[in-house]
Design an enzyme around this catalytic site. Structure first.
Site, PDB file in Angstrom:
ATOM      1  N   ALA A  83      -4.859  -3.364   3.349  1.00  0.00           N
ATOM      2  CA  ALA A  83      -3.974  -4.675   3.116  1.00  0.00           C
ATOM      3  C   ALA A  83      -4.355  -5.673   4.482  1.00  0.00           C
ATOM      4  O   ALA A  83      -4.775  -5.315   5.036  1.00  0.00           O
ATOM      5  CB  ALA A  83      -2.271  -4.340   3.455  1.00  0.00           C
ATOM      6  N   GLY A 118      -5.101   0.848   1.569  1.00  0.00           N
ATOM      7  CA  GLY A 118      -5.305   0.354   0.108  1.00  0.00           C
ATOM      8  C   GLY A 118      -6.598   0.529  -0.235  1.00  0.00           C
ATOM      9  O   GLY A 118      -6.993   0.495  -1.357  1.00  0.00           O
ATOM     10  N   GLU A 173      -7.104   3.693  -1.613  1.00  0.00           N
ATOM     11  CA  GLU A 173      -6.425   4.048  -2.732  1.00  0.00           C
ATOM     12  C   GLU A 173      -7.270   3.224  -3.811  1.00  0.00           C
ATOM     13  O   GLU A 173      -7.288   3.945  -4.851  1.00  0.00           O
ATOM     14  CB  GLU A 173      -4.785   3.373  -2.709  1.00  0.00           C
ATOM     15  N   GLU A 201      -1.166   4.502   6.805  1.00  0.00           N
ATOM     16  CA  GLU A 201       0.062   3.890   6.586  1.00  0.00           C
ATOM     17  C   GLU A 201       1.079   4.425   7.632  1.00  0.00           C
ATOM     18  O   GLU A 201       2.080   3.793   8.028  1.00  0.00           O
ATOM     19  CB  GLU A 201       0.594   3.737   5.236  1.00  0.00           C
TER      20      GLU A 201
END
Ligand code: NAD
Length: 693
Positions: A62, A103, A106, A126
């Site tokens: 992010a 992310g 991911e 995270e």
């Protein structure tokens, strides 16, 4: 410039992220990738797609600058992008170098296949922000890597190297050499072989041992007390095992939503951003030239000087270490050697590394040997005259442009600087004990410290792996000045009826790494005694309980003498409550005519923490700290304040300043109520409903 580029290699489309330096998933990048993907899917000549990062890395996750802004959630969001990739009828291959974090990983796991350079770092960090991966990471990683290893990565937030995941569905192929060539070759092979698409969501995740999750929960509860995210990570991973993919994703989403709204993740995010904020000084341009520190010198090879020399050596910077005589020098060097040898014995350093580090430390008795150092740090006795003498000699010895630094904990840096011909080059570098372990470095900016000197000290903090926080000049700077108020309350609590172990337990239960009495025994009770003796002369208004002085009068200096507020068994650091101390306290109460009362944990915690907050507010108001977050970072990195509470000032705001003030008002009516006169800033903000800045 586009945040992602599109090109083709035969039948393979290559989408290259172009959002330097980290290819974070900014809105612009997500939009560009979406556009290119749609184009690739629509083009019949394209039969496979490779996603690759331009520059240093695949993707760092992010974009933190978009946190708390509408851009963070604007379409296309990460979940939508991943869904599109996963559903693609054409194979999509992620090509990973540098790192794929959060992310970014991911996104890579949404692809059908992944290839990577051997050293690429893969992580879902995270949890460190008090949340969990919210775009399917908790569901896909267990399927790709196996449940045990995935859980470990998600709960710890730590990275693994791609080579260590080779042979699992997380990394289908390790590429040696050119990554893009390797990825395109891999995609062509998929096409040639007509391999079916492999979607992680369609794979199963399982555990061999039924008790696995219960054990993981018990471990996490113990290791991460006060932090709710690890347990939620476990809940989500368990869902990956027990539920169909789409149901598991719902569990992940619910856990994510619960965490993001919770006080702990807010505190952890505050700490995360705070550590970046403290590196910026308003009014000091970011491009202020900082001096290159290629070599250093330390004067005084005692507790702190030895530790500071190690810090330089550990960072690869050669350092001269000066003492006043041969005996002290030998003693200092022997202590450093013992310290390193202990680390080698614990397997955390190799003998060769130790030898290298020792070789960077050059002991000396001659000031002339220090002339070439770019920074000279004094860590001699805490005595103004001794410091002045040493600074005068350093001023004579040091080359032009060198930084002269003092490690004083309480003395006036401006007075120390005034003894030199170059006060602009003088700065306080206040390390914490043990210097080679503690992350905090208070950088004390004198009235005449130049921007360049300050910038150099701040850059040095980074080089040394420390968190540098700027403080103005005052007695105790930010951290110890506040600590005095905290200890003052701890001692008064003894007068009023509490025992050291009860005070420590209350604060440790609340989350402090160590209670004030165990901490004081560790640091050495004589240090505080020395400070109080000076206070009695200079600031008679600053009242203290007499109990800590009586402890010191018995030679109970703490761990180093085997006794302090507690007693210690030979060779052990475990504090054991001591009936002798209880008797000393009881005797003192009797003499002073104090009737002991039962004091609850809540009062112990409030008085200790609000004493920090009140002094913090004064420090802020006087401009000693640049911002309230600087105070928070000092406490988080130097004083064992629980990170999930965000630091004293953040905590006070989360309680509500009005409530804090009301509690202080009630303590004003109690024992030594004069300590509770509210800092004007705190009173004003509480009345206005404002916040610290
Ligand atoms: P220490 O007594 O362990 O070490 C001081 C050393 O300085 C001794 O080895 C002594 O021989 C040497 N020394 C004294 N005068 C000297 C001189 N003129 N020239 C060369 N060497 C000289 O003390 P310490 O705990 O290391 O503290 C050093 C400084 O660091 C003090 O200013 C102290 O306030 C500060 N400090 C201490 C701590 C802590 O927890 N101990 C933490 C932060 C800062």
């Amino acid at each position: 410039m586009h945040a992602a580029d599109f090109s083709t290699r035969g039948a393979v489309a290559v989408i290259s992220f172009n959002n330097p330096p980290m290819n974070t998933l900014a809105h612009a990048l997500r939009t560009a990738v979406l556009g290119h993907l749609q184009k690739a899917l629509a083009d019949p000549a394209v039969r496979a797609v490779v996603l690759i990062g331009g520059g240093r890395a695949f993707c760092a996750g992010a974009e933190i600058r978009e946190f708390n802004s509408p851009l963070a959630v604007a379409a296309p969001n990460l979940r939508e992008l991943i869904a599109l990739i996963e559903a693609s009828p054409k194979p999509v291959v992620a090509a990973i170098h540098g790192f794929a974090m959060g992310g970014g990983l991911e996104l890579a796991m949404g692809c059908h296949y992944r290839v990577a350079l051997p050293g690429a770092q893969l992580a879902l960090p995270e949890v460190k922000l008090g949340i969990l991966p919210g775009a399917g990471g908790t569901q896909r990683l267990p399927r790709a890597l196996g449940v045990e290893r995935a859980l470990d990565m998600i709960v710890s937030g730590n990275a693994i190297a791609a080579r260590d995941a080779a042979g699992t569905a997380l990394v289908d192929r390790i590429v040696e050499g050119d990554l893009l060539e390797g990825a395109v070759g891999f995609a062509e092979k998929l096409l040639a072989e007509g391999r079916p698409l492999r979607r992680l969501r369609d794979m199963a995740a399982s555990v061999a041992n039924e008790g696995f999750f219960a054990e993981a929960r018990a471990r996490a509860l113990k290791a991460h007390r006060g932090y709710p995210a690890p347990a939620k990570c476990i809940e989500a991973v368990e869902a990956a095992v027990r539920l169909p993919f789409d149901e598991g994703v719902k569990v992940e989403r619910r856990c994510f939503d619960e965490l993001i709204e919770g006080p702990e993740s807010k505190a952890l995010r505050h700490a995360f951003f705070g550590e970046r904020t403290v590196g910026k000084v308003p009014g000091l341009p970011e491009d202020t030239p900082a001096r290159e520190i290629a070599s250093a010198a330390v004067v005084g090879a005692g507790t702190m000087g030895g530790g500071i020399a190690m810090v330089f050596a550990n960072a690869g910077i050669p350092v001269k270490l000066l003492e006043m005589n041969r005996e002290a020098l030998d003693r200092g060097v022997a202590a450093i050697r013992r310290n390193y040898a202990g680390t080698v014995a614990r397997g955390r350093l190799t003998q060769a590394e130790m030898d290298e580090r020792m070789a960077r430390i050059s002991p000396t008795l001659a000031y002339e040997d220090l002339g070439e150092a770019d920074i000279l740090v004094e860590a001699v006795f805490e005595d103004m005259q001794v410091k002045k003498d040493v600074l005068t000699r350093l001023d004579r010895t040091a080359k032009a442009g060198a930084v002269l630094a003092t490690n004083t904990s309480t003395l006036d840096v401006d007075r120390i600087a005034a003894t030199t011909s170059r006060p602009e080059a003088v700065v306080g570098t206040h390390f914490f004990s043990p210097a080679n372990v503690m992350r905090l470095l208070e950088i004390v900016r004198g009235a005449k410290t130049s921007g360049e000197t300050l910038a150099t000290a701040m850059k040095l903090a980074k080089t040394l792996g420390k968190t540098g926080v700027v403080s103005g000049v005052c007695d105790g700077f930010i951290g110890n000045r506040m600590l005095e108020r905290y200890l003052q309350q701890a001692y008064f609590l003894l007068d009023e009826g509490a025992l050291p172990q009860a005070v420590d337990k209350a604060l440790e239960n609340w989350g402090m790494a160590m209670g004030p009495f165990a901490m004081s025994d560790m640091a050495g009770n004589d240090i505080g005694w020395h400070v109080r003796k000076r206070r009695y002369l200079e600031r008679p208004e600053f009242a203290y309980s007499k109990i800590p002085d009586r402890i010191c009068e018995l030679g109970r200096f703490g761990q180093k003498t085997g006794a302090g507020f507690y007693r210690y068994e030979q060779g052990s650091r475990t504090p054991i409550p001591d009936p002798e101390v209880e008797k000393l306290i009881a005797d003192y109460r009797r003499e002073a005519g104090l009737a002991p009362r039962a004091i609850g944990e809540e009062e112990i915690v409030e008085r200790s923490i609000f004493a920090l907050v009140n002094e913090g507010a004064r420090i802020l108001e006087e401009g000693i700290a640049l911002r309230s977050v600087d105070i928070d970072i000092v406490y988080l990195t130097g004083y064992g304040f629980p990170r999930y509470r965000g630091g004293p000032m953040f905590y006070a705001e989360s309680v509500g300043l009005k409530k804090v003030l009301a509690a202080m008002e009630s303590y004003r009516k109690g024992y030594h109520g004069e300590c509770w006169s509210a800092a004007p800033l705190l009173a004003r903000l509480a009345a206005e409903g404002g916040k610290f800045r």
